[in-house]
Design an enzyme around this catalytic site. Structure first.
Site: not given
Ligand code: DON
Length: 304
Positions: A63, A66, A188, A240, A258
């Site tokens: 993420s 983003k 994405y 978040y 993550v």
């Molecule tokens: O789309 C997702 O859920 C994961 N590829 C990325 C989520 C993420 O990194 C949330 N951050 N902490």
């Protein structure tokens, strides 16, 4: 300011605390990562690099990408973007569907998955080859061809992509999604599957510490006022439902992923990336957050 000494002190103190969390398990490629890796890289505004631990190991930025995609659309859309996505903290998990229904298909902010999907959709409308253009952009602002898309991670994200797919169709039902769902999800998942090390990631955030000017790309990436706004969104939404806690403990604009990475900026001073794969229950790296908390405690200056 001896940044090398400070980050080494921070590194050793965090290691002694022996903090534990859990690596991400939603895809096997992340679940199999050696959990105890830990690295810090700090880049000052003259381009000096300071590093400790596993700061040269590449990891899945997830993420954190983003912030790069938001920067790209910010530049193209200016204020026209904000009727499609808000800039409020979500107070909910990053992949929540419930909130999107209450709020009629307008995601709370560009960093929760629903908001990031809207941003990626907007990129797909503006760019011919969005994945290539995102990679090229991150390479440019890192000053080096450093970004690789991990195909196994990308395929796995796709194979376990039910929730993101649901979010995308949900957005489409509210007419907040212009391009084919499969096409946008492919972009994405590609940007989530990008791998970088702490040094290159910190360099790619440097322009946000420098009023929008990248010393690695040698150009103004965002206007000063846009760069401030990206930082404001990171401070309020970058973690978040833990954004308040991060602002309270660390007090820097930052973004987590993550994969265990966190990238953050101290405006007019430096950018920093910290990586350690074990996460807390909110999906943010336990050691990275603690390291940044210790760092800001040790510095003689702060954002506030
Ligand atoms: O789309 C997702 O859920 C994961 N590829 C990325 C989520 C993420 O990194 C949330 N951050 N902490």
């Amino acid at each position: 300011m001896d940044y090398q000494e400070i980050i080494e002190e921070v590194y050793h103190q965090v290691q002694q605390e022996n903090l534990r969390g859990k690596v991400a398990t939603y895809i096997p490629e992340l679940a199999d990562i050696h959990p105890e890796q830990f690295g810090i890289a700090l880049v000052d505004l003259n381009g000096n690099v300071f590093g400790v631990g596993d700061y040269q190991m590449t990891f899945s930025i997830q993420s954190i990408s983003k912030v790069h995609t938001l920067t790209m659309v910010f530049h193209k859309f200016n204020t026209q973007l904000w009727y499609r996505v808000n800039v409020e903290p979500s107070g909910n998990p990053f992949n929540s569907i419930a909130q999107l229904e209450y709020e009629k298909g307008i995601p709370r902010n560009p960093f929760i998955n629903a908001g990031a999907l809207v941003i990626t959709d907007a990129l797909c409308s503006k760019y011919e080859q969005p994945t290539k253009q995102i990679t090229d952009f991150i390479n440019e602002i890192s000053g080096k061809n450093c970004v690789a898309i991990n195909q196994a991670v990308k395929d796995s994200e796709k194979n376990h992509g039910e929730r993101n797919t649901a979010l995308a169709y949900f957005l489409k039902s509210y007419k907040n999604f212009d391009n084919p769902v499969e096409e946008v999800l492919d972009v994405y998942f590609s940007h989530c599957a990008m791998e970088m090390n702490c040094v290159d990631l910190a360099k790619s955030f440097s322009f946000l510490a420098n009023d929008g000017y990248s010393i690695f790309a040698n150009r103004q990436i965002l206007s000063e006022s846009h760069a401030r706004r990206v930082n404001a969104i990171m401070l309020t939404c970058g973690f978040y439902d833990e954004a308040g806690e991060f602002a309270y403990r660390v007090g820097m604009p930052g973004k987590s992923g993550v994969g265990g990475g966190v990238a953050a900026v101290m405006p007019h001073k430096f950018s920093i990336a910290v990586w350690s794969p074990e996460l807390n229950e909110k999906g943010n790296s336990v050691k990275a957050i603690r390291a940044l908390e210790l760092l800001t405690d040790k510095l003689s200056f702060s954002l506030f």
